[in-house]
Design a protein around this motif. Structure first.
Motif, PDB file in Angstrom:
ATOM      1  N   ILE A 168      77.611 198.330   2.882  1.00 42.47           N
ATOM      2  CA  ILE A 168      78.019 198.034   1.509  1.00 42.47           C
ATOM      3  C   ILE A 168      79.009 196.875   1.443  1.00 42.47           C
ATOM      4  O   ILE A 168      78.813 195.915   0.693  1.00 42.47           O
ATOM      5  N   PHE A 169      80.066 196.920   2.224  1.00 46.52           N
ATOM      6  CA  PHE A 169      81.076 195.859   2.160  1.00 46.52           C
ATOM      7  C   PHE A 169      80.545 194.509   2.638  1.00 46.52           C
ATOM      8  O   PHE A 169      80.758 193.491   1.972  1.00 46.52           O
ATOM      9  N   PRO A 170      79.833 194.436   3.785  1.00 48.89           N
ATOM     10  CA  PRO A 170      79.287 193.131   4.180  1.00 48.89           C
ATOM     11  C   PRO A 170      78.310 192.549   3.153  1.00 48.89           C
ATOM     12  O   PRO A 170      78.329 191.346   2.895  1.00 48.89           O
ATOM     13  N   LEU A 171      77.485 193.405   2.538  1.00 50.19           N
ATOM     14  CA  LEU A 171      76.562 192.900   1.513  1.00 50.19           C
ATOM     15  C   LEU A 171      77.322 192.405   0.288  1.00 50.19           C
ATOM     16  O   LEU A 171      76.952 191.391  -0.311  1.00 50.19           O
ATOM     17  N   PHE A 172      78.398 193.087  -0.074  1.00 53.27           N
ATOM     18  CA  PHE A 172      79.210 192.624  -1.192  1.00 53.27           C
ATOM     19  C   PHE A 172      79.823 191.259  -0.888  1.00 53.27           C
ATOM     20  O   PHE A 172      79.866 190.381  -1.755  1.00 53.27           O
ATOM     21  N   GLN A 173      80.295 191.071   0.335  1.00 53.47           N
ATOM     22  CA  GLN A 173      80.887 189.786   0.708  1.00 53.47           C
ATOM     23  C   GLN A 173      79.837 188.662   0.656  1.00 53.47           C
ATOM     24  O   GLN A 173      80.143 187.537   0.249  1.00 53.47           O
ATOM     25  N   ILE A 174      78.614 188.961   1.062  1.00 51.34           N
ATOM     26  CA  ILE A 174      77.551 187.948   1.001  1.00 51.34           C
ATOM     27  C   ILE A 174      77.239 187.606  -0.447  1.00 51.34           C
ATOM     28  O   ILE A 174      77.119 186.430  -0.808  1.00 51.34           O
ATOM     29  N   VAL A 175      77.099 188.628  -1.300  1.00 53.61           N
ATOM     30  CA  VAL A 175      76.803 188.389  -2.713  1.00 53.61           C
ATOM     31  C   VAL A 175      77.938 187.603  -3.365  1.00 53.61           C
ATOM     32  O   VAL A 175      77.708 186.680  -4.143  1.00 53.61           O
ATOM     33  N   LYS A 176      79.160 187.950  -3.028  1.00 51.08           N
ATOM     34  CA  LYS A 176      80.325 187.229  -3.575  1.00 51.08           C
ATOM     35  C   LYS A 176      80.343 185.782  -3.084  1.00 51.08           C
ATOM     36  O   LYS A 176      80.634 184.858  -3.840  1.00 51.08           O
ATOM     37  N   GLY A 177      80.013 185.571  -1.805  1.00 51.81           N
ATOM     38  CA  GLY A 177      79.983 184.218  -1.252  1.00 51.81           C
ATOM     39  C   GLY A 177      78.894 183.349  -1.865  1.00 51.81           C
ATOM     40  O   GLY A 177      79.059 182.138  -2.020  1.00 51.81           O
ATOM     41  N   LEU A 178      77.764 183.969  -2.241  1.00 51.00           N
ATOM     42  CA  LEU A 178      76.673 183.230  -2.883  1.00 51.00           C
ATOM     43  C   LEU A 178      76.898 183.050  -4.382  1.00 51.00           C
ATOM     44  O   LEU A 178      76.125 182.376  -5.049  1.00 51.00           O
ATOM     45  N   LYS A 179      77.950 183.693  -4.904  1.00 51.70           N
ATOM     46  CA  LYS A 179      78.319 183.623  -6.326  1.00 51.70           C
ATOM     47  C   LYS A 179      77.190 184.111  -7.237  1.00 51.70           C
ATOM     48  O   LYS A 179      76.862 183.474  -8.242  1.00 51.70           O
ATOM     49  N   ILE A 180      76.591 185.247  -6.865  1.00 45.84           N
ATOM     50  CA  ILE A 180      75.549 185.843  -7.699  1.00 45.84           C
ATOM     51  C   ILE A 180      75.952 187.242  -8.147  1.00 45.84           C
ATOM     52  O   ILE A 180      75.100 188.104  -8.342  1.00 45.84           O
ATOM     53  N   ASN A 181      77.267 187.468  -8.344  1.00 43.42           N
ATOM     54  CA  ASN A 181      77.741 188.761  -8.843  1.00 43.42           C
ATOM     55  C   ASN A 181      77.166 189.003 -10.234  1.00 43.42           C
ATOM     56  O   ASN A 181      76.971 188.067 -11.017  1.00 43.42           O
ATOM     57  N   ASN A 182      76.935 190.262 -10.551  1.00 39.75           N
ATOM     58  CA  ASN A 182      76.489 190.687 -11.885  1.00 39.75           C
ATOM     59  C   ASN A 182      75.194 190.026 -12.329  1.00 39.75           C
ATOM     60  O   ASN A 182      75.025 189.688 -13.491  1.00 39.75           O
ATOM     61  N   THR A 183      74.280 189.823 -11.399  1.00 42.08           N
ATOM     62  CA  THR A 183      72.957 189.318 -11.740  1.00 42.08           C
ATOM     63  C   THR A 183      71.920 190.284 -11.187  1.00 42.08           C
ATOM     64  O   THR A 183      72.180 190.983 -10.204  1.00 42.08           O
ATOM     65  N   PRO A 184      70.744 190.330 -11.805  1.00 41.44           N
ATOM     66  CA  PRO A 184      69.697 191.196 -11.265  1.00 41.44           C
ATOM     67  C   PRO A 184      69.307 190.810  -9.833  1.00 41.44           C
ATOM     68  O   PRO A 184      68.940 191.668  -9.038  1.00 41.44           O
ATOM     69  N   PHE A 185      69.409 189.525  -9.489  1.00 40.06           N
ATOM     70  CA  PHE A 185      69.038 189.106  -8.140  1.00 40.06           C
ATOM     71  C   PHE A 185      69.954 189.723  -7.093  1.00 40.06           C
ATOM     72  O   PHE A 185      69.516 190.016  -5.983  1.00 40.06           O
ATOM     73  N   SER A 186      71.215 189.948  -7.436  1.00 38.85           N
ATOM     74  CA  SER A 186      72.118 190.561  -6.457  1.00 38.85           C
ATOM     75  C   SER A 186      71.689 191.991  -6.145  1.00 38.85           C
ATOM     76  O   SER A 186      71.807 192.444  -5.012  1.00 38.85           O
ATOM     77  N   LEU A 187      71.155 192.704  -7.125  1.00 38.15           N
ATOM     78  CA  LEU A 187      70.636 194.048  -6.874  1.00 38.15           C
ATOM     79  C   LEU A 187      69.357 193.998  -6.054  1.00 38.15           C
ATOM     80  O   LEU A 187      69.146 194.804  -5.155  1.00 38.15           O
ATOM     81  N   ILE A 188      68.484 193.042  -6.378  1.00 34.64           N
ATOM     82  CA  ILE A 188      67.238 192.884  -5.623  1.00 34.64           C
ATOM     83  C   ILE A 188      67.573 192.534  -4.181  1.00 34.64           C
ATOM     84  O   ILE A 188      66.976 193.058  -3.243  1.00 34.64           O
ATOM     85  N   PHE A 189      68.538 191.649  -3.982  1.00 27.71           N
ATOM     86  CA  PHE A 189      68.969 191.243  -2.645  1.00 27.71           C
ATOM     87  C   PHE A 189      69.482 192.434  -1.855  1.00 27.71           C
ATOM     88  O   PHE A 189      69.141 192.622  -0.696  1.00 27.71           O
TER      89      PHE A 189
END
Length: 109
Positions: A72-93
């Motif tokens: 959970i935490f590493p995936l959150f850091q990746i999503v945060k680094g890609l700047k795709i927070n709060n998007t449907p793609f972040s859930l798909i990812f």
């Protein structure tokens, strides 16, 4: 708006239709990504002989043994680094677990 599509929580009316459509989009997006990647990988893996085939098989098995709570935490850091927070793609990812390069610590901070 129809009464059945609204839900009252903490004094606010929330439209469930938008949340339901987001869930449907995430489910179908994940389904498409996982099906396409898994089908192509399985076909190549079954038909071709290549170096380290057995090692790759064991790496895939080992990855399946890692509990989701440890990712959970590493995936959150990746999503945060890609700047795709709060998007449907972040859930798909997150659901598809697409292997991507993790961001450097200097990119996150």
């Amino acid at each position: 708006m129809r009464k059945s599509l609204l839900f009252k929580i903490t004094g606010q009316l929330i439209c469930l239709a938008a949340n339901f459509l987001t869930s449907i989009a995430v489910v179908f997006g994940t389904l498409v990504v996982v099906s396409a990647v898994a089908a192509m990988a399985a076909f190549i893996y079954s038909k071709l002989d290549f170096p380290f085939k057995k090692a790759i098989y064991y790496i895939i098995l080992a990855e399946m043994m890692i509990p989701a709570s440890a990712l959970i935490f590493p995936l959150f850091q990746i999503v945060k680094g890609l700047k795709i927070n709060n998007t449907p793609f972040s859930l798909i990812f997150k659901c598809a677990r697409i292997p991507m390069r993790p961001p450097n610590i200097s990119e996150i901070i």
